[in-house]
Design an enzyme around this catalytic site. Structure first.
Site, PDB file in Angstrom:
ATOM      1  N   GLU A 176      -9.273  -0.329 -10.447  1.00 31.81           N
ATOM      2  CA  GLU A 176     -10.693   0.961  -9.961  1.00 31.81           C
ATOM      3  C   GLU A 176      -8.947   2.141 -10.582  1.00 31.81           C
ATOM      4  O   GLU A 176      -8.568   2.537  -9.366  1.00 31.81           O
ATOM      5  CB  GLU A 176     -11.237   1.112  -8.436  1.00 31.81           C
ATOM      6  CG  GLU A 176     -11.772  -0.310  -8.329  1.00 31.81           C
ATOM      7  CD  GLU A 176     -12.202  -0.290  -6.547  1.00 31.81           C
ATOM      8  OE1 GLU A 176     -12.938  -1.288  -6.458  1.00 31.81           O
ATOM      9  OE2 GLU A 176     -11.562   0.646  -5.932  1.00 31.81           O
ATOM     10  N   TYR A 180      -6.747 -10.395   2.147  1.00 34.83           N
ATOM     11  CA  TYR A 180      -8.228  -8.915   3.023  1.00 34.83           C
ATOM     12  C   TYR A 180      -8.546  -9.371   1.685  1.00 34.83           C
ATOM     13  O   TYR A 180      -9.891  -8.553   1.248  1.00 34.83           O
ATOM     14  CB  TYR A 180      -7.515  -7.648   2.727  1.00 34.83           C
ATOM     15  CG  TYR A 180      -8.033  -6.010   3.012  1.00 34.83           C
ATOM     16  CD1 TYR A 180      -8.737  -6.094   3.459  1.00 34.83           C
ATOM     17  CD2 TYR A 180      -7.645  -5.419   1.179  1.00 34.83           C
ATOM     18  CE1 TYR A 180     -10.168  -5.257   3.295  1.00 34.83           C
ATOM     19  CE2 TYR A 180      -8.052  -4.746   1.442  1.00 34.83           C
ATOM     20  CZ  TYR A 180      -9.409  -4.061   1.988  1.00 34.83           C
ATOM     21  OH  TYR A 180     -10.302  -3.188   1.874  1.00 34.83           O
ATOM     22  N   HIS A 225     -12.505   2.844   6.152  1.00 35.55           N
ATOM     23  CA  HIS A 225     -10.801   2.108   6.105  1.00 35.55           C
ATOM     24  C   HIS A 225     -10.544   1.351   7.175  1.00 35.55           C
ATOM     25  O   HIS A 225      -9.317   0.451   7.171  1.00 35.55           O
ATOM     26  CB  HIS A 225     -10.088   2.831   5.741  1.00 35.55           C
ATOM     27  CG  HIS A 225      -9.873   4.201   4.330  1.00 35.55           C
ATOM     28  ND1 HIS A 225     -10.839   5.347   4.245  1.00 35.55           N
ATOM     29  CD2 HIS A 225     -10.987   2.693   2.964  1.00 35.55           C
ATOM     30  CE1 HIS A 225     -10.632   5.633   2.713  1.00 35.55           C
ATOM     31  NE2 HIS A 225     -10.883   4.831   2.481  1.00 35.55           N
ATOM     32  N   ARG A 238      -6.197   8.243  -8.592  1.00 35.20           N
ATOM     33  CA  ARG A 238      -5.206   7.074  -7.570  1.00 35.20           C
ATOM     34  C   ARG A 238      -5.876   6.016  -8.644  1.00 35.20           C
ATOM     35  O   ARG A 238      -6.702   5.527  -8.450  1.00 35.20           O
ATOM     36  CB  ARG A 238      -5.273   6.952  -6.158  1.00 35.20           C
ATOM     37  CG  ARG A 238      -6.702   6.306  -5.765  1.00 35.20           C
ATOM     38  CD  ARG A 238      -6.249   6.257  -4.060  1.00 35.20           C
ATOM     39  NE  ARG A 238      -5.501   5.143  -3.700  1.00 35.20           N
ATOM     40  CZ  ARG A 238      -5.769   3.790  -3.626  1.00 35.20           C
ATOM     41  NH1 ARG A 238      -7.549   3.659  -3.544  1.00 35.20           N
ATOM     42  NH2 ARG A 238      -5.300   3.486  -2.704  1.00 35.20           N
ATOM     43  N   ASN A 240      -6.339   1.613  -7.618  1.00 32.23           N
ATOM     44  CA  ASN A 240      -6.582   0.421  -6.881  1.00 32.23           C
ATOM     45  C   ASN A 240      -7.156  -0.578  -7.191  1.00 32.23           C
ATOM     46  O   ASN A 240      -6.890  -0.898  -8.465  1.00 32.23           O
ATOM     47  CB  ASN A 240      -7.776   0.803  -5.450  1.00 32.23           C
ATOM     48  CG  ASN A 240      -7.524   0.020  -4.330  1.00 32.23           C
ATOM     49  OD1 ASN A 240      -6.216  -1.197  -4.055  1.00 32.23           O
ATOM     50  ND2 ASN A 240      -9.086  -1.041  -3.598  1.00 32.23           N
ATOM     51  N   TYR A 289       0.588  -1.405   0.238  1.00 30.86           N
ATOM     52  CA  TYR A 289      -0.364   0.065   0.274  1.00 30.86           C
ATOM     53  C   TYR A 289       0.803   1.182  -0.125  1.00 30.86           C
ATOM     54  O   TYR A 289       1.626   1.002   0.931  1.00 30.86           O
ATOM     55  CB  TYR A 289      -1.425   0.042   0.968  1.00 30.86           C
ATOM     56  CG  TYR A 289      -1.890  -1.321   0.883  1.00 30.86           C
ATOM     57  CD1 TYR A 289      -2.893  -1.176   0.167  1.00 30.86           C
ATOM     58  CD2 TYR A 289      -2.100  -1.686   1.795  1.00 30.86           C
ATOM     59  CE1 TYR A 289      -4.097  -1.846   0.693  1.00 30.86           C
ATOM     60  CE2 TYR A 289      -3.294  -2.719   1.782  1.00 30.86           C
ATOM     61  CZ  TYR A 289      -4.328  -2.457   1.080  1.00 30.86           C
ATOM     62  OH  TYR A 289      -5.648  -3.693   1.029  1.00 30.86           O
TER      63      TYR A 289
END
Length: 339
Positions: A266, A317, A194, A224, A226, A38
């Protein structure tokens, strides 16, 4: 640009989905390195090239199919996919204006917006819409303004309001959710919604991102990328529909992973809205099966290296626990470690 759309796609059983060579060439491959962890990864949303960054909000060949899937999801589960707190009406009009002006300006061959004071005429030739309404008057539209325009937009859309030096979810149109519930998250603060994300909190990613977001200015959007993966090209993988798609994760083998496992990327171009000071958080989803992606040898090599070195907490996750090993075994055929 010339916009050609497919009219016979399905993101449910029986699935009918593929990317044309042109769509695959512009796919926003999310991995700049051979490993992944991340990061804030926010950058100015400037128009570049002829691909997904060329316009304020990207539209591609899957537009009609995605809008049809959205309409179906909204009809099947009223109140599940679209939610808005009552005080978000000004932000709703803000985002309607932003989307209409962006679409009409970037794709004038299929969208048109005419204004005469508060009297607006919106034309969407792809969906056969030609509506006149009064800007600012909810009664002049068949539904709330945010729902009206987001039914005609690819991707999910979330409205964030700023209070007490943080951001809260105030509204959302989410028929392409990846393992979350907008009804559950409505009203939550930045760190609350989050909360389930592993590792990023310890790295301070969300603290840094929040500071960046609170400084976001009107007419200076940021973006951004994802990513996650999904089995089959299903857009709607929410908590509420888990029984429909969860069992698919047990079906992946090294032999069928190229057709079943899809990389789901995304693109999130965030805009500060002028009247309400809210932030619109679009989540524009792109899908591609592994078998399409590995036709680009550089992508095939990188996918293997990223997925084979992915931290186990991220594997869990992102919902890949059941099929991660099979996916990596499939990708190992394209590893080409000598290059």
């Amino acid at each position: 640009m010339q916009l050609e759309v497919k009219t016979d796609e399905s993101f449910r059983v029986p699935y009918r989905f593929s990317n044309s060579p042109e769509a695959l060439a512009r796919f926003p491959f999310p991995f700049p390195d051979d490993s992944y962890m991340y990061s804030v990864n926010l950058e100015p949303h400037v128009r570049t090239g002829s691909g997904v960054f060329a316009n304020a909000f990207d539209i591609d060949e899957h537009y009609v199919g995605e809008c049809a899937d959205r309409a179906r999801a909204l009809a099947e589960q009223p109140g599940v996919h679209y939610v808005s707190l009552p005080h978000m009406m000004q932000a709703q009009w803000d985002v309607l204006e932003l989307i209409m002006e962006s679409y009409a300006g970037d794709f004038p061959q299929v969208f048109e917006l005419r204004k005469q004071g508060a009297q607006w005429n919106w034309v969407n030739r792809l969906l056969g819409i030609d509506d006149r309404f009064t800007f600012g008057d909810p009664a002049s539209l068949p539904m709330e303004p945010f729902e009206y325009i987001s039914r005609q937009a690819q991707g999910d859309w979330v409205l964030l309001e700023e209070r007490d030096q943080t951001l809260y979810i105030g509204a959302g149109m989410t028929t392409e959710r990846a393992d979350y519930s907008i009804r559950f998250d409505l009203g939550m603060s930045w760190h609350e919604f989050h909360g389930p994300v592993p590792l990023a909190h310890e790295l301070g990613v969300f603290d840094k991102a929040l500071k960046f977001m609170l400084r976001l200015r009107t007419n200076h959007p940021v973006r951004r990328l994802n990513w996650t993966t999904t089995v089959f090209p299903r857009l709607e993988t929410s908590a509420e529909t888990l029984p429909d798609w969860g069992p698919n994760r047990t079906m992946v083998t090294p032999d069928n992973a190229g057709e079943t496992v899809h990389l789901r990327v995304e693109l999130q171009p965030l805009h500060r809205l002028p009247r309400s000071n809210a932030i619109v958080f679009p989540i524009r989803t792109y899908l591609a099966p592994l078998g399409e992606l590995v036709t680009n040898p550089a992508w095939g090599r990188r996918l293997y290296r990223v997925m084979s070195s992915l931290h186990q907490e991220l594997v869990d996750y992102k919902g890949m626990t059941r099929y991660h090993a099979a996916m990596v075994q499939y990708l190992s055929r394209f590893a080409d470690a000598s290059s």
